[in-house]
Design an enzyme around this catalytic site. Structure first.
Site, mmCIF file in Angstrom:
data_model
loop_
_atom_site.group_PDB
_atom_site.id
_atom_site.type_symbol
_atom_site.label_atom_id
_atom_site.label_comp_id
_atom_site.label_asym_id
_atom_site.label_seq_id
_atom_site.Cartn_x
_atom_site.Cartn_y
_atom_site.Cartn_z
ATOM 1 N N ARG A 16 69.357 32.872 14.745
ATOM 2 C CA ARG A 16 69.440 33.304 16.152
ATOM 3 C C ARG A 16 70.527 32.552 16.918
ATOM 4 O O ARG A 16 70.383 32.234 18.104
ATOM 5 C CB ARG A 16 68.087 33.164 16.845
ATOM 6 C CG ARG A 16 67.030 34.110 16.321
ATOM 7 C CD ARG A 16 65.755 34.006 17.147
ATOM 8 N NE ARG A 16 65.084 32.733 16.940
ATOM 9 C CZ ARG A 16 64.179 32.204 17.746
ATOM 10 N NH1 ARG A 16 63.825 32.865 18.835
ATOM 11 N NH2 ARG A 16 63.616 31.047 17.485
ATOM 12 N N HIS A 658 50.226 50.666 30.646
ATOM 13 C CA HIS A 658 51.575 50.378 31.125
ATOM 14 C C HIS A 658 52.597 50.964 30.162
ATOM 15 O O HIS A 658 52.437 50.887 28.945
ATOM 16 C CB HIS A 658 51.795 48.868 31.243
ATOM 17 C CG HIS A 658 53.239 48.511 31.493
ATOM 18 N ND1 HIS A 658 53.873 48.845 32.662
ATOM 19 C CD2 HIS A 658 54.165 47.885 30.711
ATOM 20 C CE1 HIS A 658 55.141 48.432 32.597
ATOM 21 N NE2 HIS A 658 55.335 47.862 31.429
ATOM 22 N N CYS A 660 57.048 51.373 29.682
ATOM 23 C CA CYS A 660 58.327 50.922 30.238
ATOM 24 C C CYS A 660 59.492 51.294 29.336
ATOM 25 O O CYS A 660 59.335 51.537 28.145
ATOM 26 C CB CYS A 660 58.326 49.407 30.460
ATOM 27 S SG CYS A 660 58.087 48.439 28.964
ATOM 28 N N GLU A 682 57.684 52.120 34.235
ATOM 29 C CA GLU A 682 59.040 51.754 34.630
ATOM 30 C C GLU A 682 59.636 52.804 35.551
ATOM 31 O O GLU A 682 59.539 53.992 35.286
ATOM 32 C CB GLU A 682 59.918 51.604 33.384
ATOM 33 C CG GLU A 682 61.334 51.126 33.689
ATOM 34 C CD GLU A 682 62.281 52.250 34.082
ATOM 35 O OE1 GLU A 682 63.145 52.006 34.938
ATOM 36 O OE2 GLU A 682 62.144 53.361 33.554
ATOM 37 N N HIS A 711 64.105 43.078 34.169
ATOM 38 C CA HIS A 711 64.999 42.762 33.069
ATOM 39 C C HIS A 711 66.346 42.243 33.555
ATOM 40 O O HIS A 711 67.213 41.911 32.750
ATOM 41 C CB HIS A 711 65.195 43.991 32.174
ATOM 42 C CG HIS A 711 63.966 44.328 31.392
ATOM 43 N ND1 HIS A 711 62.939 45.060 31.938
ATOM 44 C CD2 HIS A 711 63.583 44.000 30.136
ATOM 45 C CE1 HIS A 711 61.974 45.182 31.026
ATOM 46 N NE2 HIS A 711 62.344 44.559 29.934
#
Length: 783
Positions: A16, A658, A660, A682, A711
Site C-alpha cells: 500500500r 442505507h 450510497c 446518497e 467523501h
C-alpha cells in the site's frame, strides 16, 4: 505464436505504498517529486514482475494516482470551470481538486485558482464492481484539448527500462457514456468529433515514440447499447484506424459478454478484440464465426474479478477449441478484465488456513496461470504437466472439501416460509406505532453509522492483533470510544444516535470473522477509490452465525445514551457484493444463507432492547447485471434476501437501510419494494438528482437523502445544508424526511466531522422551527 497478455495490474503497491504517499502529499508533508518517485517505483516493480513471469503484452498507463477515468478527464482537458484551470497541462493540485474538492485547510495555501469550498466531481460505481470512478462533467459545446502527457510519459518510462508496453486508454465512447451533463441540452455522443481529435494526437505521439499496440477499454460494449452508441463505436475506430500509423489497435470489453453488440464489435477496423470468456463462454461459437481472419482474439479466460484458481485443464480445453478455428498467431491469452480488482499476491498471506490458501489466486498468481496456459498452447505440455497435475488435484480437493457444504445450513434455507419475507403490518400502520414509541421531532437527524477511526483506535487494534493486549482490554478501550461518540452526538443535538463502530475494522470483515463459511486476509487490499482501499472477505462455503456479532456493543451504547441508538448491521447483498464469492453455486443461494444469519442477529438485537436497526445495503445496485434485460431476476432475489433479513421484527421496531455511491434512480421501484421503514441514500454529490425519481415514484416510506458529501474533505456550510433540506422538502413531506450525511464518517477526521454535524443539526433545527411555526399559523388561521 500464442501471446500471454495482461489488461492492467493493481496500482496500489504490494504494501500500500501509494496510499501512504498520497496521504502524506495531501497533508502537505511531501512534495510532488516525492509522490512521483513512489509512483515510479510502483510502476517499475509492476512492469518487471510481468516481464519476469513471461507476459508478452505488458500494459502501461494502467497506473493512476486516483482513478483512470479522472486521468482521461485530465488528458482531454474536460476540467469544469469551477476548478479555476486556465489551460495547459493539468497539474496535480487541479487533478486532486477535481477528485476531492477544496477545503480551506488543504487548498488555501496550495491553490489560488479555486476558492475553498469548491465541490468535487461526482463519484459512482464502476460497472458491477466495488471500484468507484470520478464522473466526467460535460457542458454544452464542451471543448477538448490534449492536457496531459501521462500516457506518453509512462510509455517512455517503461521504454527506458527496456520494455515496449501496450498503453491503455479508456475508449472515447465509454468515456462519453460514463459522463454526466447537468442539462438536457447536452447530447454526450454529439461531442465525439472534438474528443477524437485529442485521441488522434495521443496515438500519433505514441507511434512516434515506438509503441506497437494501444489498448482501448470500451466496457460499454458489455452493456445494451443504443443504435446511436453502436454507430459512435464504428465511427470512432474508423477514424482512429486512419490515424494510427504503424500502431495496432486492440479494443477490450469486459465484465460480461458482448451480446447483441458482437456483430458491431467484430466488424470494427481494429487489429484485436478482447472478450470476457469467463462471464460469457457461450459466445465462443458466434464470436469465432464472425471474427475476421485479419483480427486477433484476446481471450479473457482467467478470471480477473475473483480470486479462485482457474481450472487449467478446462481453460486449455476451451482455448484449444478456439485454436482449432484460428491459427496460433491470432490468439492472446488474457485475464477477463484488468487485475485492478484483485489483491496483489496470495503468498503474502502467511497465516491463512493452508487448505483454503491453496484454492486462491491473486493478481500475481493470475499472471502465472496465463503464462502456464500460454506455454502449454505453444507446445509445452510436457513441461507444464506437473503444474497441470497440481492444479487438477487442488480443484478436486476444493470441490470435495467437507468445509464447503453444511447440511444444517441447507436445511434451514429449505425451511424458509413465505411469511418470513413480510412485516406484520404495512408501513402506514408501522409508522403510527413507531411515531408513538420514539416521539422523534420533525426532520429527525442521524448519521449513517461509523465515526472516525482515529490513530488511537487503529493502535488499539494493532495491539490486539499482535497479542500485546487481550480482548478484554481491547473491549474496554473500544467502550471508551463508544462513550465519547455517544456524548459527542448528544452534545451536538443529533436525534437518533449510533455507537460509532470503533470496534469494526471494516463493515463486511467485522461480520465475516464471526460467520462460518468466510475467511479473511491480512494483505488482500484492493482499491475502492483514491487512497481508500478495502480488504474483501472470501466466501468459500456455507454460511451460518454461531453466536451474536454486534449485540453487546449496541446494548452498551444504548445503556449510556439518553436517546435511541441504532443497531448497525451490514445487509446480505452487500456482504455478498463486497466479498469474493464462491463460484460453485448461484450467488442467490449464498445471499439467502447470509440473510438468515443476519435475520438471527436482528432478532437478538430486538430482544435486547434495540428497536431501531439499520441494515446497510450500499452495494445492492452494483450487483445488477450489465444488461438491463437481465435485471429482473437479480432484483427479485436481492430484494427477497433483504426482506428475509429484516422482516422478523415487531411493528414498533424501525428498520433502516442505507445506500450510497451508485445511481439508484432506475431501480427506485426495487428500493421501495425492500420496505424499509427509513432509507438513507446518497444524494449530495449528485446534486440531489435522486429527488426527481422519488417524485415520479411517489416513494412511500421515510427517507434521508444525503445532505452533505462525506467523501470530500470539504466542510459544508449551514446555509448550503439548509438549501439541500429545502430542496428535499419540495418532494418529500416533512413527516417522512430524515436529515443525515451521505455515508459513514469512518474515513474523515474529527476536525471535519464535528463542524459538519453541527452545521447539519443547526440547519435542520432552523428549518424545523419554520415548519412548526408555519403549521401553528395555519392551525390558528383555520380556527
Amino acid at each position: 505464436m500464442v501471446l500471454a497478455c495482461n489488461l492492467g495490474f493493481p496500482r496500489i503497491g504490494s504494501r500500500r505504498e501509494l496510499k501512504k504517499a498520497l496521504e502524506e502529499y495531501w497533508d502537505g508533508r511531501t512534495t510532488p517529486a516525492d509522490l512521483q518517485d513512489t509512483a515510479r517505483a510502483i510502476r517499475q516493480q509492476n512492469w518487471q514482475y510481468q516481464q519476469q513471469v513471461g507476459v508478452d503484452h505488458i500494459p502501461s498507463n494502467d497506473f493512476s494516482f486516483y482513478d483512470h477515468v479522472l486521468d482521461t478527464i485530465a488528458m482531454v482537458g474536460a476540467v469544469p470551470k469551477r476548478f479555476g484551470w486556465s489551460g495547459g497541462n493539468v497539474d496535480l493540485d487541479t487533478y486532486f481538486l477535481m477528485a476531492r474538492g477544496a477545503s480551506s485547510a488543504v487548498y488555501a495555501k496550495k491553490n489560488g485558482k479555486a476558492t475553498a469550498g469548491t465541490r468535487p466531481l461526482e463519484m459512482t460505481k464502476w460497472f458491477n464492481t466495488n471500484y468507484h470512478y470520478i464522473v466526467p462533467e460535460l457542458e454544452f459545446a464542451q471543448k477538448f484539448a490534449l492536457s496531459s502527457t501521462k500516457v506518453l510519459d509512462e510509455f517512455l518510462e517503461a521504454k527506458e527500462l527496456g520494455l515496449i508496453t501496450r498503453p491503455v486508454l479508456l475508449g472515447p465512447v465509454s468515456f462519453l457514456l460514463l459522463s454526466k451533463a447537468h442539462t438536457s441540452i447536452v447530447d454526450r455522443l454529439a461531442l465525439l468529433d472534438g474528443l477524437l481529435l485529442v485521441y488522434v494526437q495521443v496515438l500519433q505521439s505514441l507511434a512516434e515514440a515506438g509503441a506497437q499496440w494501444v489498448q482501448f477499454d470500451e466496457p460499454c460494449l458489455s452493456t445494451e447499447l443504443s443504435d446511436q452508441a453502436l454507430k459512435a463505436l464504428t465511427k470512432t475506430y474508423t477514424a482512429l484506424s486512419k490515424s494510427r500509423g504503424n500502431l495496432k489497435l486492440l479494443v477490450a470489453s469486459y465484465f460480461d459478454g458482448l451480446g447483441k453488440n458482437l456483430s458491431v464489435a467484430t466488424a470494427l477496423p481494429i487489429d484485436a478484440l478482447h472478450v470476457d470468456l469467463v462471464n460469457a463462454p457461450e459466445e465462443v461459437d458466434e464470436l469465432l464465426s464472425k471474427l475476421p481472419p485479419t483480427m486477433m482474439l484476446s481471450a479473457g479466460v482467467i478470471d480477473g474479478d475473483n480470486i479462485w484458481k482457474c481450472n487449467v485443464e478446462k481453460t486449455i480445453e476451451l482455448l484449444e477449441r478456439i485454436l482449432a478455428k484460428m491459427g496460433q498467431e491470432r490468439l492472446m491469452v488474457s485475464p477477463s478484465c484488468s487485475l485492478l480488482h484483485l489483491p496483489i499476491d496470495v503468498e503474502l498471506e502467511k497465516n491463512m488456513d493452508r487448505e483454503i490458501h491453496s484454492w486462491l489466486s491473486f493478481a500475481k498468481q493470475k499472471l502465472q496461470e496465463i503464462a502456464l496456459v500460454t506455454s502449454v498452447l505453444r507446445g509445452g505440455k510436457a513441461g507444464g504437466a506437473p503444474a497441470i497435475e497440481e492444479n487438477r488435484a487442488i480443484c478436486a480437493q476444493r470441490a470435495a472439501s467437507p468445509r464447503v457444504k453444511d447440511v444444517l445450513v441447507r436445511e434451514r434455507v429449505a425451511a424458509v416460509q413465505v411469511n418470513m419475507f413480510e412485516r406484520i403490518s404495512a408501513y402506514p400502520e408501522r409508522k403510527k406505532v413507531q411515531d408513538k414509541k420514539f416521539n422523534l421531532p420533525l426532520l429527525p437527524t442521524t448519521t449513517i453509522g461509523s465515526f472516525p477511526q482515529t490513530a488511537k483506535v487503529r493502535a488499539a487494534r494493532k495491539l490486539l492483533r499482535n497479542g500485546t493486549i487481550d480482548s478484554c482490554a481491547y473491549g474496554e478501550l473500544m467502550k471508551e470510544e463508544i462513550l465519547h461518540d455517544i456524548e459527542l452526538q448528544e452534545k451536538i443535538g443529533i436525534d437518533v444516535l449510533v455507537h460509532g463502530e470503533p470496534e469494526r475494522n471494516d463493515m463486511v470483515q467485522f461480520f465475516a470473522e464471526k460467520l462460518t463459511g468466510f475467511v479473511v486476509t491480512e494483505h488482500g487490499w484492493v482499491q475502492s477509490y483514491g487512497s481508500r482501499y478495502v480488504k474483501p472477505s472470501i466466501i468459500f462455503g456455507d454460511i451460518s452465525r454461531p453466536a451474536s456479532m454486534s449485540v453487546d456493543w449496541s446494548v452498551f451504547a444504548q445503556e449510556k445514551a439518553n436517546k435511541p441508538v441504532k443497531g448497525m448491521l451490514t445487509g446480505p447483498v452487500t456482504m455478498l457484493q463486497w466479498s469474493f464469492v464462491r463460484d460453485d453455486q448461484h450467488r442467490s443461494q449464498t445471499c439467502e444463507q447470509l440473510a438468515l444469519a443476519i435475520r438471527e442477529e436482528v432478532a437478538e438485537l430486538e430482544s435486547n432492547g434495540i428497536h431501531i436497526i439499520q441494515i446497510d445495503e450500499p452495494a445492492i445496485r452494483e450487483g445488477l447485471p450489465l444488461k438491463r434485460s437481465q435485471w429482473g431476476d437479480y432484483l427479485e432475489w436481492s430484494v427477497r434476501c433483504f426482506r428475509l433479513s429484516s422482516s422478523g421484527v415487531d411493528d414498533a421496531t424501525q428498520i433502516h437501510t442505507h445506500m450510497c455511491y451508485s445511481e439508484f434512480g432506475d431501480i427506485i421501484d426495487a428500493v421501495a419494494a425492500m420496505d424499509a421503514d427509513v432509507i438513507s441514500i446518497e444524494a449530495a454529490r449528485s446534486h440531489m438528482d435522486l429527488l426527481d425519481n422519488l417524485r415520479e415514484l411517489g416513494y412511500p416510506n421515510e427517507i434521508g437523502p444525503g445532505i452533505y458529501d462525506i467523501h470530500s474533505p470539504l466542510i459544508p456550510k449551514e446555509d448550503d445544508i439548509e438549501e439541500q433540506i429545502r430542496k428535499a422538502l419540495q418532494v418529500i413531506p416533512a413527516e417522512r424526511l430524515w436529515i443525515n450525511p451521505d455515508c459513514g464518517l469512518k474515513t474523515r477526521r474529527w476536525e471535519e466531522v464535528i463542524p459538519s454535524l453541527n452545521a447539519m443539526v443547526q440547519a435542520a433545527t432552523k428549518v424545523r422551527a419554520e415548519l412548526s411555526k408555519a403549521k401553528e399559523h395555519s392551525q390558528a388561521k383555520s380556527v
